[in-house]
Enzyme design. Structure first.
Site, PDB file in Angstrom:
ATOM      1  N   HIS A 368       0.833  -1.244   0.036  1.00 60.61           N
ATOM      2  CA  HIS A 368       0.151  -0.058   0.034  1.00 60.61           C
ATOM      3  C   HIS A 368       0.893   1.364  -0.182  1.00 60.61           C
ATOM      4  CE1 HIS A 368      -3.382  -2.696   0.829  1.00 60.61           C
ATOM      5  NE2 HIS A 368      -3.883  -1.811   0.031  1.00 60.61           N
ATOM      6  N   GLU A 609     -11.887  -9.591  -4.614  1.00 61.02           N
ATOM      7  CA  GLU A 609     -10.496  -9.711  -4.324  1.00 61.02           C
ATOM      8  C   GLU A 609     -10.181 -10.926  -3.548  1.00 61.02           C
ATOM      9  OE1 GLU A 609      -9.348  -5.807  -2.404  1.00 61.02           O
ATOM     10  OE2 GLU A 609     -10.988  -5.853  -1.101  1.00 61.02           O
ATOM     11  N   ASP A 633      -5.376  -7.284  -4.299  1.00 61.09           N
ATOM     12  CA  ASP A 633      -5.303  -8.612  -3.517  1.00 61.09           C
ATOM     13  C   ASP A 633      -5.690  -9.804  -4.173  1.00 61.09           C
ATOM     14  OD1 ASP A 633      -4.805  -7.542  -0.729  1.00 61.09           O
ATOM     15  OD2 ASP A 633      -6.775  -6.322  -0.988  1.00 61.09           O
ATOM     16  N   CYS A 680     -10.289  -1.912 -10.172  1.00 58.11           N
ATOM     17  CA  CYS A 680      -9.906  -0.720  -9.702  1.00 58.11           C
ATOM     18  C   CYS A 680      -8.305  -1.070  -9.089  1.00 58.11           C
ATOM     19  CB  CYS A 680     -10.574  -0.169  -8.562  1.00 58.11           C
ATOM     20  SG  CYS A 680     -10.981  -1.375  -7.174  1.00 58.11           S
TER      21      CYS A 680
HETATM   22  C1  PEP Z   1      -7.067  -4.219  -4.555  1.00 60.81           C
HETATM   23  O1  PEP Z   1      -6.767  -4.949  -3.727  1.00 60.81           O
HETATM   24  O2  PEP Z   1      -6.862  -4.174  -5.695  1.00 60.81           O
HETATM   25  C2  PEP Z   1      -7.478  -2.913  -4.195  1.00 60.81           C
HETATM   26  C3  PEP Z   1      -7.886  -1.910  -4.987  1.00 60.81           C
HETATM   27  O3  PEP Z   1      -7.582  -2.405  -3.069  1.00 60.81           O
HETATM   28  P1  PEP Z   1      -6.045  -2.418  -2.054  1.00 60.81           P
HETATM   29  O4  PEP Z   1      -4.961  -2.007  -2.985  1.00 60.81           O
HETATM   30  O5  PEP Z   1      -6.336  -0.863  -1.274  1.00 60.81           O
HETATM   31  O6  PEP Z   1      -6.116  -3.328  -1.103  1.00 60.81           O
HETATM   32 MG    MG Z   2      -7.625  -4.805  -1.542  1.00 62.93          MG
END
Ligand code: PEP
Ligand code: MG
Length: 761
Positions: A368, A609, A633, A680
């Site tokens: 992250h 995810e 994820d 996303c």
């Molecule tokens: C993902 O897991 O692809 C996502 C968009 O959420 P994050 O990266 O915040 O876990």
């Molecule tokens: Mg995620």
């Protein structure tokens, strides 16, 4: 060294000492001496693999003639040492001279040694060298010796590589410096930056304190002496308070501490180091490590424990020093943030205005903190494991976020080359940005809405409205991480309203809180062995309706005038979890209704995810308005590769055929239920992968602002039909590299070669 425990203790002590070594020669010297003593052998030597010309060179020895060091060089496949390196496994011989590969070097005086045991030193599949022990008599070394050396070699590889770089950095000023020392990592956020390292470290870890130079030595010494006096006072008071609770003999410990604090080696040792130019915390760390290390090396267990007392004392002094030190939060104008483990929360709470780049010794491109760096437009390198973090503060650094490399002591030519590359990239971005206000419509007339990923108010600028069709992912946890307590309902409502107002009449997807994994809240600590498989996202929200309902109410209140809210639930793994989340959303709306506030019903969506959700895509989609695939994820869970772990980063592969199959199932599932599917995850922000997503039939993409112009260009350059044909072709390929090449070639052929070559130099 007979039983297992003492072997482990000896190993630990050696590794600790080597880790603290200031340069390679010292590190190697420590190794050969300690190993010789621990195993009771006649000879211990280290040969390192040196380039130009490729050789295995004797770098340190105890037992062979000291003047052979640096002079004995073997070809990579020469002699027994070469054989160990070649085979990459231990070789244990009773009588070395009778082996056909044996090569005799008169300058070593080794003819008297018969028994030979060599083990390879490997670091990330790279051969660093060979560790050898020898003995006069004819005998095979026993299992214990082999096990000890093999174990030690695995632990020393990182330290040797680290000491090599530290040594280069520590050369005296008059010595010609090696330029452009390259340290490999993982591309975290694109871009190039030239600046000065500012090392960040956890204040509760004395060993992590970096060296840092000071100008005002006198003031620094004063600061240190004040800390000593304060800790002394604290101990006296503690001892008095404990007089009723602790027996007299236990209270003696305080006396011992107080005595230690008065000792010359600790106090004056630190002062001497400060006078040498290091700041007080760094000088303290070095002194405590040396002092405690002496005790660690003792055989008597009582004395060994005194090493822990000294560390404890050191930590107390550090706490005082850091709370008194004014320099710690100020970032210079050209700061490159450097740390062993930089977290998303740390980055979110910094004033990032001055930040030029970031380098983390751990973590990966899907961590992250890397995603956040991309959102902020800060070039980043992750997983630079060989970076000597403790010695980096104040040094000039180039961060190459395209190639995932860090360059230390950069030369003028290299700096120029990097700046040219950065300029070219920027020019391409500018050109593409001009076309990016046009809608993303494919050649055969399909409109593919392109949304923005967001989570920081700072990056939400009114101008972005012109480019994006809305917000596809607003990570609400980021503002939570930048605070020291859960934000209240009104505070959240105000924040969400700002986001919703930034895109009037367009969809704005607010994702409910997704903390856990590598996103920690300092005020909601979670201790787990497997955080990514643990307490995360919706699991926490459903357990804590007091937090979840507050957030949902705040979102609904924020939406009362704009009516463009889409609520997205993260980490959904079952229909039941979704039902519970939807029930709480309905309850939040009813509560507001009872309080006299009529708010519109928001649209709802589920993140796909967790692998179980792939198989449930249709059933989940039936209950909501849209699906959004979180590939970051999804890929880590699908491939069982921790997205935050640099060691397995090359196994984290967006082009893995299983990822393609999963995407197909999800899209088909969503569409069967008559609902749109968006992506996303970061995958949507990569041009060749966006093409793949277009081919599998996703309806929209949510991307970072930095990549939006490029992704729009891709969508506008292909027909849906051509993209689908590419996807079908990719589904027949098993090798992820070949899938990547297929897509890259298609981009080049369509005239988008600049996207494939971007950042390659
Ligand atoms: C993902 O897991 O692809 C996502 C968009 O959420 P994050 O990266 O915040 O876990
Ligand atoms: Mg995620």
């Amino acid at each position: 060294m007979t039983d297992g425990t003492s072997m482990l203790a000896t190993l630990r002590r050696i590794v600790q000492e080597v880790n603290a070594a200031e340069d390679l020669a010292t590190a190697l010297d420590i190794i050969v001496h300690r190993v010789q003593a621990a195993l009771g052998v006649d000879v211990c030597s280290i040969y390192l693999h040196l380039p130009d010309p490729d050789s295995l060179t004797l770098m340190a020895t105890v037992g062979l003639r000291p003047d052979a060091v640096g002079r004995v060089r073997l070809g990579l496949h020469e002699g027994l040492v070469g054989l160990v390196a070649d085979r990459a496994e231990p070789i244990n011989l009773k009588d070395a001279p009778s082996h056909p590969a044996y090569k005799y070097f008169p300058e070593t005086g080794e003819e008297q040694f018969h028994a030979f045991l060599g083990v390879p030193i490997l670091h990330h599949r790279r051969m660093l060298g060979v560790l050898v022990v020898q003995q006069a008599g004819e005998r095979r070394f026993d299992e214990d010796h082999v096990a000890f050396l093999v174990t030690l070699a695995t632990q020393l590889a990182g330290a040797i590589s680290n000491a090599e770089i530290s040594g280069e950095l520590n050369r005296p000023a008059f010595h010609p410096h090696r330029r452009d020392i390259r340290i490999e990592g993982i591309a975290g956020a694109p871009g190039v930056a030239v600046g000065r390292a500012v090392v960040t470290f956890p204040e509760t870890d004395l060993d992590a304190v970096p060296d840092r130079s000071v100008d005002d030595v006198k003031a620094e010494v004063r600061l240190f002496r004040q800390a000593v006096a304060a800790v002394q006072q604290e101990l006296v008071e503690l001892k008095e308070r404990m007089s009723d609770v602790l027996p007299a003999e236990d209270r003696l410990l305080f006396d011992a501490y107080i005595l230690l604090l008065g000792s010359d080696s600790l106090v004056e040792g630190t002062v001497r180091r400060i006078e040498g130019g290091n700041w007080a915390p760094g000088a303290l760390r070095a002194t405590i490590q040396e002092y405690a290390g002496n005790f660690d090396a003792m055989d008597d267990s009582y004395l060994r424990e005194r090493g822990d007392d000294i560390r404890d004392l050191g930590q107390r002094l550090l706490d005082h020093l850091l709370s008194a030190s004014p320099t710690r939060t100020r970032l210079p104008d050209d700061a490159i943030l450097v740390g062993r483990q930089i977290s998303a929360a740390q980055l979110a709470s910094l004033d990032t205005g001055c930040l030029k780049g970031m380098v983390s010794a751990t973590g990966s491109s899907s961590s992250h903190v890397a995603i956040l760096a991309r959102a902020l437009g800060v070039p980043a390198v992750m997983g630079a494991a060989d970076l000597p973090v403790g010695r980096m503060d104040g040094r000039e650094v180039i961060v190459d976020g395209y190639q995932g490399q860090v360059l230390l002591q950069p030369s003028a030519e290299v700096k120029r080359e990097f700046l040219r590359l950065a300029r070219e990239e920027q020019e391409l971005s500018q050109d593409l940005l001009q076309q990016a206000t046009q809608p993303a419509v494919t050649r055969d007339g399909c409109t593919v809405p392109i949304y923005l990923n967001s989570g920081l108010m700072a990056e939400l600028m009114p101008s972005q409205q012109a480019y994006a069709d809305g917000i596809g992912l607003y990570r609400t946890e980021v503002p939570f991480m930048a605070r020291e307590r859960f934000p209240g309902e009104a505070e959240q409502a105000e924040l969400y309203a700002q986001v919703l107002r930034a895109f009037p009449g367009k969809p704005v997807v607010l994702r409910t809180l997704d903390v856990g994994g590598d996103k920690a809240l300092s005020y909601f600590p979670i201790e787990e062995d497997n955080p990514f498989l643990g307490y995360r996202g919706i699991r926490i929200s459903l357990d804590h309706p007091e937090i979840f309902l507050t957030q949902l109410r705040a979102m609904l209140i924020a939406n009362q005038y704009t009516d463009n809210l889409h609520v997205l639930f993260p980490m959904i793994g079952s229909v039941r979890e979704l039902d519970e989340a939807l029930a709480l959303l309905a309850r939040a709306r009813e509560e507001l209704y009872d309080e006299g506030l009529r708010v519109p019903a928001p649209k709802t969506g589920v993140m796909i995810e967790v692998p179980s959700a792939i198989y449930l895509a249709e059933r989940l989609a039936e209950k909501v308005d849209f699906l959004s695939v979180g590939t970051n994820d999804l890929i880590q869970y699908l491939l069982a590769v921790d997205r935050n772990n640099a060691r397995v980063a090359d196994l984290y592969d967006d082009y893995h055929p299983a990822v393609l199959c999963a995407l197909k199932m999800i899209t088909e599932g969503g569409h069967k239920a008559g609902k749109p599917v968006s992506v996303c995850g970061e995958m949507a922000s990569e041009p060749p992968l966006a093409l793949l997503l277009l081919g599998v039939g996703v309806d929209s993409l949510s991307v970072t602002m930095a990549s939006l112009p490029r992704i729009k260009w891709v969508v506008r350059s292909f027909s849906r039909r051509a993209a689908r044909a590419l996807f079908d072709k990719a589904m027949e390929i098993q090798d992820p590299g070949a899938i990547r090449r297929l897509l890259d070639d298609a981009l080049v052929e369509a005239g988008l070669g600049a996207l494939v070559r971007a950042g390659k130099h």
